[in-house]
Design an enzyme around this catalytic site. Structure first.
Site, PDB file in Angstrom:
ATOM      1  N   ALA A   1      70.846  51.735  91.306  1.00  0.00           N
ATOM      2  CA  ALA A   1      71.309  51.392  92.492  1.00  0.00           C
ATOM      3  C   ALA A   1      69.936  51.496  93.420  1.00  0.00           C
ATOM      4  O   ALA A   1      68.856  51.350  92.932  1.00  0.00           O
ATOM      5  CB  ALA A   1      71.943  52.694  93.213  1.00  0.00           C
TER       6      ALA A   1
ATOM      7  N   GLN B   1      68.298  53.268  95.887  1.00  0.00           N
ATOM      8  CA  GLN B   1      67.368  54.205  95.915  1.00  0.00           C
ATOM      9  C   GLN B   1      67.435  54.854  94.507  1.00  0.00           C
ATOM     10  O   GLN B   1      67.715  56.213  94.292  1.00  0.00           O
ATOM     11  CB  GLN B   1      67.883  55.247  96.981  1.00  0.00           C
ATOM     12  N   SER B   2      67.280  54.293  93.348  1.00  0.00           N
ATOM     13  CA  SER B   2      67.485  54.701  92.008  1.00  0.00           C
ATOM     14  C   SER B   2      66.139  55.552  91.788  1.00  0.00           C
ATOM     15  O   SER B   2      65.096  54.996  91.726  1.00  0.00           O
ATOM     16  CB  SER B   2      67.238  53.501  90.951  1.00  0.00           C
ATOM     17  N   ASN B   3      66.390  56.747  91.198  1.00  0.00           N
ATOM     18  CA  ASN B   3      65.225  57.676  90.948  1.00  0.00           C
ATOM     19  C   ASN B   3      64.840  57.082  89.458  1.00  0.00           C
ATOM     20  O   ASN B   3      63.631  57.140  88.916  1.00  0.00           O
ATOM     21  CB  ASN B   3      65.737  59.037  90.679  1.00  0.00           C
TER      22      ASN B   3
ATOM     23  N   ALA C   1      64.741  54.038  88.385  1.00  0.00           N
ATOM     24  CA  ALA C   1      63.799  52.697  88.668  1.00  0.00           C
ATOM     25  C   ALA C   1      62.368  53.329  89.089  1.00  0.00           C
ATOM     26  O   ALA C   1      61.334  52.633  88.411  1.00  0.00           O
ATOM     27  CB  ALA C   1      64.577  51.732  89.554  1.00  0.00           C
TER      28      ALA C   1
END
Length: 337
Positions: A73, A75-77, A79
């Site tokens: 997503a 705001q992917s942690n 990523a």
């Protein structure tokens, strides 16, 4: 279990602390609340994905990759931590970001984890909601491979049997800490999304004969889907470890009553939990995962699900960097200026 059989590169600050939350426990008036600080893993502000990436990135290096590619997503942690791991190891990183919330907030779309993705040198492209993101990623990876790049793809959340080894290792670490401290753990509670954290924990605990109940507080999928995803991955992880059959279906339990309007959309309970942890314990949660996990824990304590005198460990999966993409969700977010 002998995890040294599997390639691993050291990325995290491990073991992470296991601490008692005195003020939170007193405020809730129920069980003793402890916290496993996987927000302290150290890689780009930390988080649970670092444990998974120790095994995933090692596999990438073993396969001769020059590029890692993943998806998540906006705001992917995951990523953000993948981008940081790639930077540390000298690999290129490309990320596909899915718009799951429809937010037009500039902070959400450019600050927080997104800012850190780019700061670590990753490139990114966006996708709309509702797609098969792993399939989208594989199509992009194939195009890059056709141009000569050696691409290693990582599924969303790093949640495959290789990544889940990180939480098999966490299960052994946590039990070792508890044994050393003389701490009998009655329950483990954490936020569950892409399934790898819960699958690894359940598999690891069962494989070392430490049948501590694990409750995943869901952040996206309905209960039957979430539990089935976790169970399938736990079975695959057990097979990878060489102990098939160690996990039973009843070992996998998820509560999805705290998702709210949807993935990545914090509700009043999420915000209240974030504020309670911040103001009582000086600990930052995130609005997508750990905030909803903590909201579930707090509500269940209030309902008497966990008895007075029991010891409940909340596994903090990290993600505080995402707070800076969600300032609009807090009434004082803009007033601070």
């Amino acid at each position: 279990m002998h995890l040294a059989r599997f390639p691993r590169v050291r990325l995290g600050h491990l073991p992470t602390p296991l601490e008692r939350l005195d003020r939170l426990s007193e405020a809730l008036g129920g069980p003793e609340i402890w916290i496993k600080r996987d927000d302290c893993t150290g890689l780009s502000t930390g988080g649970n994905k670092t444990r998974k990436l120790e095994f995933l990135m090692a596999e990438a290096l073993t396969e001769g990759a020059d590029t890692v590619m993943t998806q998540g997503a906006t705001q992917s942690n995951h990523a953000r931590q993948t981008a940081a791991a790639a930077a540390r190891l000298g690999l290129a990183c490309h990320i596909l970001l899915e718009d799951r919330t429809g937010s037009n907030d500039p902070n959400y779309n450019a600050n927080g984890n997104v800012f850190l993705d780019h700061l670590h040198g990753a490139t990114a492209e966006k996708r709309g909601p509702g797609l098969d993101m792993n399939a989208e990623m594989e199509a992009v990876a194939e195009a890059w491979r056709a141009k000569g790049r050696r691409v290693y793809t990582i599924p969303g959340g790093g949640s495959n049997p290789t990544g889940a080894l990180g939480y098999v290792n966490c299960a052994m670490e946590l039990v070792g800490q508890a044994d050393y401290m003389g701490l009998k753990i009655d329950h483990i509670v954490h936020a569950t999304g892409s399934s790898g954290t819960q699958a690894g924990l359940v598999c690891g605990l069962r494989a070392i004969n430490a049948p501590i109940p694990v409750l995943g507080i869901g952040v996206r999928a309905p209960k039957p889907v979430q539990e089935e995803n976790v169970f399938k991955l736990a079975l695959a992880t057990a097979s990878k470890l060489g102990c098939p059959g160690v996990v039973a279906r009843d070992d996998v339990v998820a509560n999805t009553n705290y998702v709210g309007e949807g993935y990545g959309i914090p509700n009043a309970g999420t915000i209240a939990a974030i504020e309670m942890f911040a103001r009582l314990e000086g600990i930052l949660l995130d609005p997508v995962y750990s905030g909803k996990g903590a909201a579930g824990l707090i509500d269940l304590v209030g309902k008497g699900v966990f008895a007075h005198g029991q010891r409940v460990v909340f596994l903090h999966t990290g993600g505080a960097a995402g707070l800076f993409g969600y300032t609009a969700a807090f009434s004082y977010g803009s007033a601070a200026a």
